[in-house]
Design a protein around this motif. Structure first.
Motif, PDB file in Angstrom:
ATOM      1  N   GLU A 222      21.187 -19.202 -23.782  1.00  0.00           N
ATOM      2  CA  GLU A 222      20.070 -19.620 -22.936  1.00  0.00           C
ATOM      3  C   GLU A 222      18.986 -18.530 -22.946  1.00  0.00           C
ATOM      4  O   GLU A 222      18.877 -17.757 -21.998  1.00  0.00           O
TER       5      GLU A 222
ATOM      6  N   ARG B 288      16.347  -7.547  -4.829  1.00  0.00           N
ATOM      7  CA  ARG B 288      17.442  -8.486  -5.078  1.00  0.00           C
ATOM      8  C   ARG B 288      17.112  -9.217  -6.376  1.00  0.00           C
ATOM      9  O   ARG B 288      15.986  -9.664  -6.587  1.00  0.00           O
TER      10      ARG B 288
ATOM     11  N   ARG C  21      18.289 -12.154  -9.321  1.00  0.00           N
ATOM     12  CA  ARG C  21      19.100 -13.329  -9.629  1.00  0.00           C
ATOM     13  C   ARG C  21      18.518 -13.994 -10.868  1.00  0.00           C
ATOM     14  O   ARG C  21      17.371 -13.727 -11.242  1.00  0.00           O
ATOM     15  N   ILE C  22      19.328 -14.863 -11.484  1.00  0.00           N
ATOM     16  CA  ILE C  22      18.861 -15.546 -12.695  1.00  0.00           C
ATOM     17  C   ILE C  22      18.097 -16.819 -12.307  1.00  0.00           C
ATOM     18  O   ILE C  22      18.535 -17.563 -11.429  1.00  0.00           O
ATOM     19  N   VAL C  23      16.976 -17.056 -12.980  1.00  0.00           N
ATOM     20  CA  VAL C  23      16.277 -18.350 -12.900  1.00  0.00           C
ATOM     21  C   VAL C  23      15.900 -18.747 -14.332  1.00  0.00           C
ATOM     22  O   VAL C  23      15.990 -17.926 -15.247  1.00  0.00           O
ATOM     23  N   LEU C  24      15.503 -19.998 -14.497  1.00  0.00           N
ATOM     24  CA  LEU C  24      15.210 -20.475 -15.852  1.00  0.00           C
ATOM     25  C   LEU C  24      13.705 -20.568 -16.102  1.00  0.00           C
ATOM     26  O   LEU C  24      12.982 -21.189 -15.320  1.00  0.00           O
TER      27      LEU C  24
ATOM     28  N   TYR D  97      11.130 -22.733 -11.493  1.00  0.00           N
ATOM     29  CA  TYR D  97      11.169 -23.620 -10.317  1.00  0.00           C
ATOM     30  C   TYR D  97      12.306 -23.225  -9.391  1.00  0.00           C
ATOM     31  O   TYR D  97      13.367 -22.793  -9.841  1.00  0.00           O
ATOM     32  N   THR D  98      12.074 -23.419  -8.115  1.00  0.00           N
ATOM     33  CA  THR D  98      13.090 -23.034  -7.138  1.00  0.00           C
ATOM     34  C   THR D  98      12.765 -23.631  -5.780  1.00  0.00           C
ATOM     35  O   THR D  98      11.842 -24.428  -5.635  1.00  0.00           O
ATOM     36  N   ASN D  99      13.543 -23.208  -4.781  1.00  0.00           N
ATOM     37  CA  ASN D  99      13.308 -23.628  -3.402  1.00  0.00           C
ATOM     38  C   ASN D  99      12.448 -22.560  -2.726  1.00  0.00           C
ATOM     39  O   ASN D  99      12.814 -21.391  -2.697  1.00  0.00           O
TER      40      ASN D  99
ATOM     41  N   SER E  60      14.169 -20.449  -0.035  1.00  0.00           N
ATOM     42  CA  SER E  60      15.376 -19.678  -0.376  1.00  0.00           C
ATOM     43  C   SER E  60      15.123 -18.199  -0.051  1.00  0.00           C
ATOM     44  O   SER E  60      14.018 -17.829   0.351  1.00  0.00           O
ATOM     45  N   GLN E  61      16.136 -17.371  -0.289  1.00  0.00           N
ATOM     46  CA  GLN E  61      15.929 -15.917  -0.064  1.00  0.00           C
ATOM     47  C   GLN E  61      14.768 -15.401  -0.881  1.00  0.00           C
ATOM     48  O   GLN E  61      13.937 -14.627  -0.403  1.00  0.00           O
ATOM     49  N   LYS E  62      14.714 -15.848  -2.164  1.00  0.00           N
ATOM     50  CA  LYS E  62      13.630 -15.358  -3.021  1.00  0.00           C
ATOM     51  C   LYS E  62      12.281 -15.853  -2.523  1.00  0.00           C
ATOM     52  O   LYS E  62      11.290 -15.141  -2.542  1.00  0.00           O
TER      53      LYS E  62
ATOM     54  N   GLN F 137      18.630 -24.356  -0.172  1.00  0.00           N
ATOM     55  CA  GLN F 137      19.098 -23.197  -0.938  1.00  0.00           C
ATOM     56  C   GLN F 137      19.090 -21.902  -0.129  1.00  0.00           C
ATOM     57  O   GLN F 137      18.105 -21.587   0.533  1.00  0.00           O
ATOM     58  N   SER F 138      20.196 -21.193  -0.198  1.00  0.00           N
ATOM     59  CA  SER F 138      20.410 -19.874   0.426  1.00  0.00           C
ATOM     60  C   SER F 138      20.710 -19.929   1.923  1.00  0.00           C
ATOM     61  O   SER F 138      20.937 -18.881   2.533  1.00  0.00           O
TER      62      SER F 138
HETATM   63  C1  LIG Z   1      22.030 -19.516 -15.709  1.00  0.00           C
HETATM   64  C2  LIG Z   1      21.468 -19.682 -14.302  1.00  0.00           C
HETATM   65  C3  LIG Z   1      20.284 -20.377 -14.149  1.00  0.00           C
HETATM   66  C4  LIG Z   1      19.726 -20.539 -12.870  1.00  0.00           C
HETATM   67  N1  LIG Z   1      18.513 -21.147 -12.757  1.00  0.00           N
HETATM   68  C5  LIG Z   1      17.929 -21.231 -11.533  1.00  0.00           C
HETATM   69  C6  LIG Z   1      16.601 -21.743 -11.401  1.00  0.00           C
HETATM   70  O1  LIG Z   1      15.904 -22.071 -12.375  1.00  0.00           O
HETATM   71  N2  LIG Z   1      16.095 -21.842 -10.132  1.00  0.00           N
HETATM   72  C7  LIG Z   1      16.803 -21.461  -9.028  1.00  0.00           C
HETATM   73  O2  LIG Z   1      16.288 -21.586  -7.922  1.00  0.00           O
HETATM   74  N3  LIG Z   1      18.042 -20.937  -9.130  1.00  0.00           N
HETATM   75  C8  LIG Z   1      18.623 -20.814 -10.368  1.00  0.00           C
HETATM   76  N4  LIG Z   1      19.876 -20.247 -10.484  1.00  0.00           N
HETATM   77  C9  LIG Z   1      20.565 -19.821  -9.253  1.00  0.00           C
HETATM   78  C10 LIG Z   1      19.997 -18.463  -8.792  1.00  0.00           C
HETATM   79  O3  LIG Z   1      20.509 -17.424  -9.605  1.00  0.00           O
HETATM   80  C11 LIG Z   1      20.289 -18.157  -7.321  1.00  0.00           C
HETATM   81  O4  LIG Z   1      21.663 -18.265  -7.038  1.00  0.00           O
HETATM   82  C12 LIG Z   1      19.534 -19.111  -6.392  1.00  0.00           C
HETATM   83  O5  LIG Z   1      18.216 -19.355  -6.833  1.00  0.00           O
HETATM   84  C13 LIG Z   1      19.480 -18.531  -4.971  1.00  0.00           C
HETATM   85  O6  LIG Z   1      18.865 -17.280  -5.009  1.00  0.00           O
HETATM   86  P1  LIG Z   1      18.289 -16.552  -3.690  1.00  0.00           P
HETATM   87  O7  LIG Z   1      19.294 -16.798  -2.596  1.00  0.00           O
HETATM   88  O8  LIG Z   1      18.166 -15.124  -4.068  1.00  0.00           O
HETATM   89  O9  LIG Z   1      16.969 -17.191  -3.391  1.00  0.00           O
HETATM   90  C14 LIG Z   1      20.419 -20.043 -11.733  1.00  0.00           C
HETATM   91  C15 LIG Z   1      21.607 -19.326 -11.910  1.00  0.00           C
HETATM   92  C16 LIG Z   1      22.109 -19.136 -13.183  1.00  0.00           C
HETATM   93  C17 LIG Z   1      23.361 -18.305 -13.351  1.00  0.00           C
END
Ligand SMILES: Cc1cc2nc3c(=O)[nH]c(=O)nc-3n(C[C@H](O)[C@H](O)[C@H](O)COP(=O)(O)O)c2cc1C
Length: 215
Positions: free
Chosen positions: A45, A61, A63-66, A78-80, A83-85, A142-143
Motif C-alpha cells: 500500500e 500523535r 497514525r496511518i491514513v490513506l 479522508y477521515t472523521n 476524531s482525535q486527529k 471515530q475515536s
Molecule cells: C493501513 C491503514 C489505513 C488507514 N486509513 C485511514 C484513513 O484513510 N482514514 C482514517 O481516518 N483512518 C485510517 N486508518 C485508521 C487510523 O490509523 C486511526 O486508527 C484512526 O483514523 C483514528 O485515529 P485518531 O484517533 O488518532 O484520530 C487507517 C489505518 C491503517 C492501519
C-alpha cells in the motif's frame, strides 16, 4: 520480557539520489518515486502514510491514513473531523506526513499546513466508496470511547436495511483534508549508513530551495 535486537540490521544498496539532476518542484520528485513504488508492486500500500498531529496535551500523535489524491496543491486524505486527529487539527494546522517504502529503502517526510477540502469534493469521494464503508462512517464516531460489548456489525446491518436502495448521506463530520507542503525530505538508503538525503523548503517567494543533508 527482553529482546536483544542489536544485531538486526540491513545494508541498503538499491538506489541513490542523483543530486545533479533534481527537479525544481519536490512534488514532481514525489510523483516519480510514488510511480515507481506503485509500478514495482513491491509495496502493498504505497499510498499508506503516517500522519502526525500535535494534540492539545502537547504530545505528537501518529497514525496511518490513506493518500487519496496527489496534485500540485498537495496531498488529500479522508477521515472523521471529530476524531482525535480532527480535534488536534482544529487547534494546530501544522502536520507531518511520512512514507516508508521498505522494499525500495526509501522514506519521505513532509511537513505542511492542513485544511478541509470543499464539501462537494468530500461528497463525491464519499459516494464513490463501497456502500458498506459509507454505512461504516455513519456508525462510527471515530475515536470516541465505546462499550466493550458494543455490536457495531449489528448497527451496520440495521442501517444497511434502512438505507437500502437510497443514497447514504455523507455525515457532516466526515470528509477530506488537504495537506499543503512547506518542506519535503527524500531519503534513499545507501551502503554503510551513508544515506542520500535531499530537503526541499518552500520560500516566501513560492519557489523551492533544495539542500542535501548529511546522513
Ligand atoms: C493501513 C491503514 C489505513 C488507514 N486509513 C485511514 C484513513 O484513510 N482514514 C482514517 O481516518 N483512518 C485510517 N486508518 C485508521 C487510523 O490509523 C486511526 O486508527 C484512526 O483514523 C483514528 O485515529 P485518531 O484517533 O488518532 O484520530 C487507517 C489505518 C491503517 C492501519
Amino acid at each position: 520480557m527482553k529482546q536483544d535486537l542489536s544485531d538486526k540490521r540491513k545494508d541498503y544498496s538499491q538506489n541513490f539520489i542523483n543530486f545533479s539532476n533534481l527537479p525544481e518542484n519536490p512534488l514532481e520528485l514525489f510523483y516519480n518515486w510514488y510511480e515507481v513504488a506503485t509500478e514495482s508492486a513491491l509495496i502493498a500500500e504505497p499510498y499508506a502514510m503516517s500522519l502526525s498531529t500535535i494534540g492539545e496535551d502537547g504530545f505528537p500523535r501518529t497514525r496511518i491514513v490513506l493518500l487519496r489524491e496527489l496534485s500540485q496543491e498537495g496531498l488529500v486524505f479522508y477521515t472523521n473531523y471529530e476524531s482525535q486527529k480532527g480535534k488536534a487539527i482544529e487547534k494546530n494546522k501544522n502536520v507531518c506526513l511520512s512514507f516508508f517504502w521498505d522494499k525500495l529503502e526509501q522514506q519521505i517526510i513532509l511537513k505542511g499546513t492542513i485544511e478541509k477540502i470543499d464539501e462537494s469534493k468530500s461528497d463525491d469521494y464519499f459516494h464513490k466508496r463501497p456502500v458498506e464503508s459509507q454505512i461504516g462512517a455513519l456508525v462510527s464516531q471515530q475515536s470516541n470511547i465505546i462499550g466493550m460489548d458494543e455490536d457495531l456489525d449489528e448497527k451496520v446491518k440495521k442501517l444497511s436495511k434502512e438505507w437500502e436502495g437510497k443514497v447514504v448521506p455523507r455525515p457532516e463530520n466526515w470528509g477530506g483534508y488537504l495537506v499543503k507542503p512547506v518542506e519535503i525530505e527524500f531519503w534513499q538508503g545507501r551502503p554503510s549508513r551513508l544515506h542520500d538525503r535531499v530537503r526541499y523548503q518552500l520560500a516566501s517567494s513560492g519557489t523551492w530551495k533544495k539542500e542535501r543533508l548529511a546522513p
